[in-house]
Motif scaffolding. Structure first.
Motif, PDB file in Angstrom:
ATOM      1  N   GLY A  80       0.817  -1.210   0.000  1.00  0.00           N
ATOM      2  CA  GLY A  80       0.000   0.000   0.000  1.00  0.00           C
ATOM      3  C   GLY A  80       0.850   1.258   0.000  1.00  0.00           C
ATOM      4  N   HIS A  81       1.906   1.246   0.802  1.00  0.00           N
ATOM      5  CA  HIS A  81       2.807   2.409   0.867  1.00  0.00           C
ATOM      6  C   HIS A  81       3.483   2.641  -0.480  1.00  0.00           C
ATOM      7  CE1 HIS A  81       6.385   4.756   2.064  1.00  0.00           C
ATOM      8  NE2 HIS A  81       5.621   5.191   3.044  1.00  0.00           N
ATOM      9  N   ASN A  82       3.837   1.562  -1.165  1.00  0.00           N
ATOM     10  CA  ASN A  82       4.478   1.675  -2.468  1.00  0.00           C
ATOM     11  C   ASN A  82       3.552   2.340  -3.485  1.00  0.00           C
ATOM     12  OD1 ASN A  82       6.618   1.082  -4.413  1.00  0.00           O
ATOM     13  ND2 ASN A  82       5.250  -0.475  -5.218  1.00  0.00           N
ATOM     14  N   VAL A  83       2.278   1.938  -3.486  1.00  0.00           N
ATOM     15  CA  VAL A  83       1.321   2.545  -4.420  1.00  0.00           C
ATOM     16  C   VAL A  83       1.109   4.020  -4.081  1.00  0.00           C
ATOM     17  CG1 VAL A  83      -1.048   2.466  -5.266  1.00  0.00           C
ATOM     18  CG2 VAL A  83       0.182   0.341  -4.854  1.00  0.00           C
ATOM     19  N   ILE A  84       1.003   4.332  -2.803  1.00  0.00           N
ATOM     20  CA  ILE A  84       0.798   5.725  -2.391  1.00  0.00           C
ATOM     21  C   ILE A  84       1.949   6.602  -2.861  1.00  0.00           C
ATOM     22  CG2 ILE A  84       0.718   7.270  -0.384  1.00  0.00           C
ATOM     23  CD1 ILE A  84      -0.847   5.089   1.080  1.00  0.00           C
ATOM     24  N   THR A  85       3.171   6.171  -2.629  1.00  0.00           N
ATOM     25  CA  THR A  85       4.314   6.996  -3.013  1.00  0.00           C
ATOM     26  C   THR A  85       4.460   7.098  -4.533  1.00  0.00           C
ATOM     27  OG1 THR A  85       5.744   5.044  -2.731  1.00  0.00           O
ATOM     28  CG2 THR A  85       5.610   6.601  -0.900  1.00  0.00           C
ATOM     29  N   GLU A  86       4.022   6.068  -5.269  1.00  0.00           N
ATOM     30  CA  GLU A  86       4.054   6.163  -6.722  1.00  0.00           C
ATOM     31  C   GLU A  86       3.080   7.215  -7.238  1.00  0.00           C
ATOM     32  OE1 GLU A  86       5.822   4.950  -9.069  1.00  0.00           O
ATOM     33  OE2 GLU A  86       7.064   3.505  -8.002  1.00  0.00           O
ATOM     34  N   TYR A  87       1.994   7.414  -6.499  1.00  0.00           N
ATOM     35  CA  TYR A  87       0.992   8.395  -6.908  1.00  0.00           C
ATOM     36  C   TYR A  87       1.335   9.816  -6.460  1.00  0.00           C
ATOM     37  CZ  TYR A  87      -2.438   4.972  -8.553  1.00  0.00           C
ATOM     38  OH  TYR A  87      -3.101   4.001  -9.247  1.00  0.00           O
ATOM     39  N   LEU A  88       2.358   9.955  -5.630  1.00  0.00           N
ATOM     40  CA  LEU A  88       2.682  11.282  -5.098  1.00  0.00           C
ATOM     41  C   LEU A  88       3.360  12.153  -6.148  1.00  0.00           C
ATOM     42  CD1 LEU A  88       4.077  10.771  -1.487  1.00  0.00           C
ATOM     43  CD2 LEU A  88       1.855  11.677  -2.163  1.00  0.00           C
ATOM     44  N   ASP A  89       2.988  13.416  -6.165  1.00  0.00           N
ATOM     45  CA  ASP A  89       3.697  14.410  -6.960  1.00  0.00           C
ATOM     46  C   ASP A  89       4.807  15.060  -6.142  1.00  0.00           C
ATOM     47  OD1 ASP A  89       4.077  16.176  -9.279  1.00  0.00           O
ATOM     48  OD2 ASP A  89       3.271  17.739  -7.964  1.00  0.00           O
ATOM     49  N   ARG A  90       4.563  15.186  -4.858  1.00  0.00           N
ATOM     50  CA  ARG A  90       5.527  15.785  -3.930  1.00  0.00           C
ATOM     51  C   ARG A  90       5.089  15.414  -2.519  1.00  0.00           C
ATOM     52  NH1 ARG A  90       1.640  19.297  -5.212  1.00  0.00           N
ATOM     53  NH2 ARG A  90       0.798  20.674  -3.597  1.00  0.00           N
ATOM     54  N   ALA A  91       5.890  15.789  -1.536  1.00  0.00           N
ATOM     55  CA  ALA A  91       5.535  15.605  -0.128  1.00  0.00           C
ATOM     56  C   ALA A  91       5.685  16.934   0.583  1.00  0.00           C
ATOM     57  CB  ALA A  91       6.427  14.546   0.514  1.00  0.00           C
ATOM     58  N   ASN A  92       5.080  17.042   1.760  1.00  0.00           N
ATOM     59  CA  ASN A  92       5.277  18.231   2.587  1.00  0.00           C
ATOM     60  C   ASN A  92       5.668  17.786   3.993  1.00  0.00           C
ATOM     61  OD1 ASN A  92       2.909  17.406   3.824  1.00  0.00           O
ATOM     62  ND2 ASN A  92       1.646  19.002   2.923  1.00  0.00           N
ATOM     63  N   ALA A  93       5.864  18.757   4.867  1.00  0.00           N
ATOM     64  CA  ALA A  93       6.366  18.447   6.209  1.00  0.00           C
ATOM     65  C   ALA A  93       5.391  17.566   6.990  1.00  0.00           C
ATOM     66  CB  ALA A  93       6.641  19.749   6.967  1.00  0.00           C
ATOM     67  N   VAL A 166      -8.293   7.595  -7.342  1.00  0.00           N
ATOM     68  CA  VAL A 166      -8.245   8.022  -5.944  1.00  0.00           C
ATOM     69  C   VAL A 166      -9.278   7.249  -5.125  1.00  0.00           C
ATOM     70  CG1 VAL A 166      -8.587   9.968  -4.373  1.00  0.00           C
ATOM     71  CG2 VAL A 166      -7.385  10.309  -6.538  1.00  0.00           C
ATOM     72  N   GLN A 167     -10.495   7.157  -5.641  1.00  0.00           N
ATOM     73  CA  GLN A 167     -11.561   6.466  -4.920  1.00  0.00           C
ATOM     74  C   GLN A 167     -11.263   4.976  -4.794  1.00  0.00           C
ATOM     75  OE1 GLN A 167     -15.104   7.413  -7.100  1.00  0.00           O
ATOM     76  NE2 GLN A 167     -15.062   9.588  -6.547  1.00  0.00           N
ATOM     77  N   LEU A 168     -10.693   4.389  -5.846  1.00  0.00           N
ATOM     78  CA  LEU A 168     -10.409   2.959  -5.821  1.00  0.00           C
ATOM     79  C   LEU A 168      -9.374   2.618  -4.760  1.00  0.00           C
ATOM     80  CD1 LEU A 168     -10.995   0.237  -7.116  1.00  0.00           C
ATOM     81  CD2 LEU A 168      -9.200   0.714  -8.791  1.00  0.00           C
ATOM     82  N   LEU A 169      -8.311   3.413  -4.682  1.00  0.00           N
ATOM     83  CA  LEU A 169      -7.286   3.145  -3.671  1.00  0.00           C
ATOM     84  C   LEU A 169      -7.820   3.417  -2.267  1.00  0.00           C
ATOM     85  CD1 LEU A 169      -4.465   2.298  -2.998  1.00  0.00           C
ATOM     86  CD2 LEU A 169      -3.673   4.630  -3.420  1.00  0.00           C
ATOM     87  N   THR A 170      -8.635   4.462  -2.107  1.00  0.00           N
ATOM     88  CA  THR A 170      -9.229   4.750  -0.800  1.00  0.00           C
ATOM     89  C   THR A 170     -10.106   3.591  -0.336  1.00  0.00           C
ATOM     90  OG1 THR A 170      -9.219   7.120  -1.294  1.00  0.00           O
ATOM     91  CG2 THR A 170     -10.637   6.370   0.506  1.00  0.00           C
ATOM     92  N   GLN A 171     -10.936   3.066  -1.239  1.00  0.00           N
ATOM     93  CA  GLN A 171     -11.787   1.932  -0.892  1.00  0.00           C
ATOM     94  C   GLN A 171     -10.961   0.691  -0.591  1.00  0.00           C
ATOM     95  OE1 GLN A 171     -14.401   1.564  -4.251  1.00  0.00           O
ATOM     96  NE2 GLN A 171     -15.447   3.498  -3.854  1.00  0.00           N
ATOM     97  N   ARG A 172      -9.859   0.548  -1.292  1.00  0.00           N
ATOM     98  CA  ARG A 172      -9.019  -0.638  -1.093  1.00  0.00           C
ATOM     99  C   ARG A 172      -8.342  -0.624   0.274  1.00  0.00           C
ATOM    100  NH1 ARG A 172      -8.657  -5.820  -2.415  1.00  0.00           N
ATOM    101  NH2 ARG A 172      -6.521  -6.570  -2.471  1.00  0.00           N
ATOM    102  N   LEU A 173      -8.021   0.569   0.771  1.00  0.00           N
ATOM    103  CA  LEU A 173      -7.328   0.680   2.046  1.00  0.00           C
ATOM    104  C   LEU A 173      -8.275   0.694   3.244  1.00  0.00           C
ATOM    105  CD1 LEU A 173      -4.652   3.396   1.154  1.00  0.00           C
ATOM    106  CD2 LEU A 173      -4.284   0.944   1.416  1.00  0.00           C
ATOM    107  N   THR A 174      -9.580   0.856   3.011  1.00  0.00           N
ATOM    108  CA  THR A 174     -10.526   1.087   4.106  1.00  0.00           C
ATOM    109  C   THR A 174     -11.123  -0.172   4.727  1.00  0.00           C
ATOM    110  OG1 THR A 174     -11.105   3.251   3.194  1.00  0.00           O
ATOM    111  CG2 THR A 174     -12.646   2.289   4.763  1.00  0.00           C
ATOM    112  N   PRO A 175     -11.542  -1.207   3.966  1.00  0.00           N
ATOM    113  CA  PRO A 175     -12.371  -2.273   4.544  1.00  0.00           C
ATOM    114  C   PRO A 175     -11.781  -2.989   5.742  1.00  0.00           C
ATOM    115  CG  PRO A 175     -12.322  -2.438   2.158  1.00  0.00           C
ATOM    116  CD  PRO A 175     -11.301  -1.422   2.538  1.00  0.00           C
TER     117      PRO A 175
END
Length: 239
Positions: A80-93, A166-175
């Motif tokens: 899950g973390h790998n997919v999230i970081t692949e979707y990131l454009d940037r990070a903040n503090a 966005v919705q698909l990944l959110t649903q995938r991480l929630t159940p």
């Protein structure tokens, strides 16, 4: 005649794009790898087990069960973390600090894993150990969802990312969150069944069911688009 430049309008100044994600990903991968490696160090047999080694190995089944559950959970979190970081454009503090909190709970998982393996079969201690184990798993999964939701809310994801993705990944991480809560309660009565349930939740995230295949197809299609556009532009220049 003054050489000082007139002050620039803040609206015309380039916006800060935030932090790059390369070091965040490298550090996170290191923590996931160390946590998942430490799990096997807790599997051991007594020093005097030579005469009955096979029986001693069989008696270690709680350690095997806890190892598989924790390995699968950390592996699912890493996916899950790998997919999230692949979707990131940037990070903040804030995102970086939330990521540190997630890694805090991931790195902690070897301790409740050993705790459950040591006290299974001892009635009251077994229930306490299973509850601590379940809460630790719940917190690590919750922080992964919080990390993703914050990235979406703070507009840290790539601008070309579709809403359906966005919705698909959110649903995938929630159940799994509701499942963890139910299993923590169940663990007060039948701890071993609850731990098997934790394994089922981890496998739900790891095994590419039909729904997750749709997500990864979207992900692969998005990754191919820039390459296809680059190829088209190259052909245009050549012509």
């Amino acid at each position: 005649m003054s050489n000082e430049e007139p002050p620039q309008d803040p609206a015309t100044q380039p916006r800060r794009r935030g932090f790059r994600t390369g070091r965040l990903e490298a550090f996170s991968d290191g923590v996931f790898a160390i946590a998942i490696t430490l799990l096997v160090l807790d599997i051991a047999v007594p020093a005097h087990a030579g005469a009955h080694l096979l029986r001693s190995l069989a008696h270690q089944w709680p350690s095997y069960l806890a190892y598989v559950v924790s390995f699968s959970t950390i592996g699912a979190s890493w996916l899950g973390h790998n997919v999230i970081t692949e979707y990131l454009d940037r990070a903040n503090a804030v995102f970086i600090r939330l990521n540190l909190v997630l890694l805090l709970f991931v790195a902690f998982l070897p301790f409740p894993t050993r705790l459950f393996a040591d006290y299974i079969g001892e009635d009251q201690p077994e229930r306490v150990a299973a509850t601590i184990y379940g809460i630790s798993l719940l917190l690590s999964s919750t922080l992964l969802l919080v990390l993703w939701r914050y990235a979406v809310r703070a507009n840290l994801v790539r601008p070309d990312m579709a809403d359906e993705e966005v919705q698909l990944l959110t649903q995938r991480l929630t159940p799994g969150l509701g499942g963890y809560i139910a299993l923590i309660v169940l663990g007060l009565f039948v701890p071993v069944i609850a731990v098997v349930g934790y394994l089922a939740i981890a496998l739900f995230y790891i095994i590419p069911f039909r729904r997750s295949w749709g997500h990864f197809h979207l992900f692969r299609r998005r990754r191919r688009r820039p390459a296809q556009r680059a190829g088209t532009d190259h052909q245009g220049e050549a012509s």
